[in-house]
Write an enzyme that holds these catalytic residues in place. Sequence first.
Site, mmCIF file in Angstrom:
data_model
loop_
_atom_site.group_PDB
_atom_site.id
_atom_site.type_symbol
_atom_site.label_atom_id
_atom_site.label_comp_id
_atom_site.label_asym_id
_atom_site.label_seq_id
_atom_site.Cartn_x
_atom_site.Cartn_y
_atom_site.Cartn_z
ATOM 1 N N ARG A 241 0.822 -1.221 0.000
ATOM 2 C CA ARG A 241 0.000 0.000 0.000
ATOM 3 C C ARG A 241 0.856 1.271 0.000
ATOM 4 N NH1 ARG A 241 -3.920 -0.367 4.843
ATOM 5 N NH2 ARG A 241 -2.062 -1.233 5.835
ATOM 6 N N LYS B 124 -20.907 2.872 -6.883
ATOM 7 C CA LYS B 124 -20.203 1.620 -7.144
ATOM 8 C C LYS B 124 -19.952 1.426 -8.634
ATOM 9 C CE LYS B 124 -19.910 0.225 -2.894
ATOM 10 N NZ LYS B 124 -20.609 -0.941 -2.345
ATOM 11 N N GLY C 245 -22.385 3.850 12.768
ATOM 12 C CA GLY C 245 -21.781 2.773 13.560
ATOM 13 C C GLY C 245 -20.361 3.017 14.002
ATOM 14 N N SER C 246 -19.455 3.199 13.052
ATOM 15 C CA SER C 246 -18.042 3.306 13.409
ATOM 16 C C SER C 246 -17.661 4.740 13.723
ATOM 17 C CB SER C 246 -17.164 2.771 12.276
ATOM 18 O OG SER C 246 -17.371 3.518 11.092
ATOM 19 N N GLU D 227 -17.049 0.647 17.494
ATOM 20 C CA GLU D 227 -16.387 -0.394 16.690
ATOM 21 C C GLU D 227 -14.861 -0.294 16.698
ATOM 22 O OE1 GLU D 227 -18.166 -0.675 12.789
ATOM 23 O OE2 GLU D 227 -20.187 -0.400 13.577
ATOM 24 N N TRP E 26 -18.513 -8.889 -0.246
ATOM 25 C CA TRP E 26 -17.230 -8.254 0.043
ATOM 26 C C TRP E 26 -16.167 -9.251 0.480
ATOM 27 C CZ3 TRP E 26 -18.866 -3.078 2.859
ATOM 28 C CH2 TRP E 26 -19.563 -2.298 1.930
ATOM 29 N N CYS F 255 -25.351 2.298 1.120
ATOM 30 C CA CYS F 255 -24.643 3.525 0.743
ATOM 31 C C CYS F 255 -24.177 3.466 -0.711
ATOM 32 C CB CYS F 255 -23.436 3.770 1.643
ATOM 33 S SG CYS F 255 -22.223 2.452 1.684
ATOM 34 N N GLU G 287 -27.121 6.680 1.907
ATOM 35 C CA GLU G 287 -26.387 7.840 1.383
ATOM 36 C C GLU G 287 -27.362 8.762 0.683
ATOM 37 O OE1 GLU G 287 -24.913 10.363 -1.555
ATOM 38 O OE2 GLU G 287 -25.852 8.478 -2.146
ATOM 39 N N HIS H 273 -17.211 11.025 3.411
ATOM 40 C CA HIS H 273 -16.025 10.753 2.603
ATOM 41 C C HIS H 273 -15.241 12.023 2.281
ATOM 42 C CE1 HIS H 273 -18.451 7.117 2.063
ATOM 43 N NE2 HIS H 273 -17.311 6.506 1.903
#
Length: 762
Positions: A16, A111, A432-433, A484, A561, A643, A665, A694
Amino acid sequence: MVWSATLGLPRMGPRRELKRALEAYWSGKATEDHLQEVAKQLRARRWRLQQAAGIDRIPSNDFSLYDHVLDTAVMVGAIPPRFGQRGEGVDLSLYFELARGRHVPPLEMTKWFDTNYHYLVPEFHRGQEFHLANRKPLEEYLEAKALGIETVPILLGPVSFLLLGKSVDGSDPLDLLPSLLSVYKTLLNELAQAGAAWVQLDEPCLVMDRTDAEISALQTAYTQLVQAAPLKLLLATYFGGLDTHFDTVWQLPVQGIHLDLVRAPEQRQSLMGAEIIRGRWVSLGVLDGRNVWRADVSRIASDLRPVVERFGPERVILAPSCSLIHVPWDVELETEMDPELRGWLSFATQKLQELTALKAALQGNAESPTLFAENQAALAARKNHPRVVRPEVRERVASIVRTAAPRSDRSVRKPVQQAQLRLPVLPTTTIGSFPQTEAVRQARAKFRNGQLDADAYQAFLKEQIRACIHQQEDCGLDVLVHGEFERTDMVEYFAEHLDGFLLTRHGWVQSYGSRCVKPPILFGDVRRAVAITLTWTKFAQSLTAKPVKGMLTGPVTILQWSFVRDDLPPEEVCRQIAVAVRDEVLDLERAGIRIIQIDEPALREGLPLRRRDRLKYLKWATACFRLTFAGVRDDTQIHTHMCYAEFADVLTAIAAMDVDVISLEASRSGMDTLPVLAGAQPAYDVGPGVYDIHSPRVPSVDEIYRLLEKACEALPVDQVWVNPDCGLKTRREEEVWPALRNMVAATRQVREAVVGKCPARQ
């Protein structure tokens, strides 16, 4: 000779490297020169890797600093007026402003077909004119040439570019084709003058249902482009078959066509009946560019021999089905993995080797039998491994599916839940996160490396949860989450605690920008051996009198996923995952958790690209989702989240999911989804995202207020929840808390304006 080719390689690098360079640049810790140097080194490494593997046709311009659709929009000067562009060029700050929106709302993101990759949606308007604003394809072609490597530049085709975009004024984007073709013609001529012999034009939109007008636009475009420059064009399709468009596309005056024979193996028979067009090359996508299993190269070679004989080896190109951006870099980096299981896998580097071996076999080369034998042994070992098939799992799943009963009607459940939860009008929550800070990442790394024992790590996580709960209360949120902090990823975390999954350490795949995910590998029957989220959710609920949501990932998303097994139908695999999630749901309910969110952001993503195939998919996907909460009480409120997708195609399926609340979203699209949703008169409540997570921007109270007004105009006020677009994991704390405070402040202002209009929740 038979030729070999790829349609693109992973961009991030084996460890990465690009992600780190991007984030260092965005944070001000590195210069633009540093970022560009890292990118240049990665491009050279990718080209040399393919050259060393013996690939004949190596692509260029498959690399991007953020997204290839964004690159195309920038290339043709499709910059919306709100970005205040001055001059002809697009510098790096404007490029990233389009993607991330630090100062103005960025381009919408959605997507890429039915993958987990996200692209930036170009914006078009009536009378728009395009121009060649940058020459990235030419520059990268020349960059490879300077290294002594001849490449095939890849461009997103003009028709798909327009079809993937968004009209902001209701005009038809295809009306802009003449102006766009002028730019493409100029670029093709410049590439030809630089020495390019071939250019690949990707038209993946052709594997979807297309109108006569769209097909006519395609014919016009390629008739003109073929005549425009003295080079050869290869039109590439992937993610499915051409179906009824096969004959039309086959007759286009291009010199080569790439077909996906993995997703659409029936196209091999279409080729056998196709007219032999003088000088036409055919590129066969025979290795799965979207999954990680070793290929049955012996079978593939056997299947391909008739095609090679018919077209002649000199006109046949062997390739992966699509770009390898969807798979990790190299399985040999997985040194901690069980060697036997690692032997079943093929990442991007291994697929290059398989491609070369397949080419050698079709040319009668004696060197390929070794790899063929290795692949056959791996396939046999996988098939017979005791962890792959578990009869007790299959029997239990079948029993639960037979006996699962539907819930009470939503009209019965809603008043029971309102009496239980006592929430105000326009309840505020998050998805959530919460931010995974450097401290969280360091503690997790120390725990995994043995530098922090289990007790110390759990104490650290509890402190993070405690602080998060208190800050949410301080913000004034109505429904809280535990944050989370124990989770690396919403799918990987569950896979880590379920039998049947294999995890990697370096199996990163780009999702968008610098965001990478590490899809687990689903290789065997799935079951939950121990509770997964119960401890953390109970602890969080013990800290507050406000409701805390249990946070789970749904079965369709876990399926989509992951790199999924290919030896069972997907619906059967999904049912196994659903039963494992159901075990967790029932444990949370028994522990007193009254709101449980089961996220399904990938349900729309998995929708088949052809409409005729969708009903069957949606039927089993929604049935698997309902299975996760079969048996819960009426006063347990079930939420889900979706989303970055087009929801109009799945409104009936969303209703069939039978949830109490769905969050989705909506901010990047300016709440465009809501009129369509409202038109379906949903029985469930809706939480349209009121700010874009984002982007690092902190939205103002005014901005959120206006979006909430739109939501309350579209839907009954007592059906509206208030939340961000998505989880907050990737944002910094200094961005999150001000944004949430503004969200709560805007909600309170709207509440004052609508008090008395929705007695149901007072």
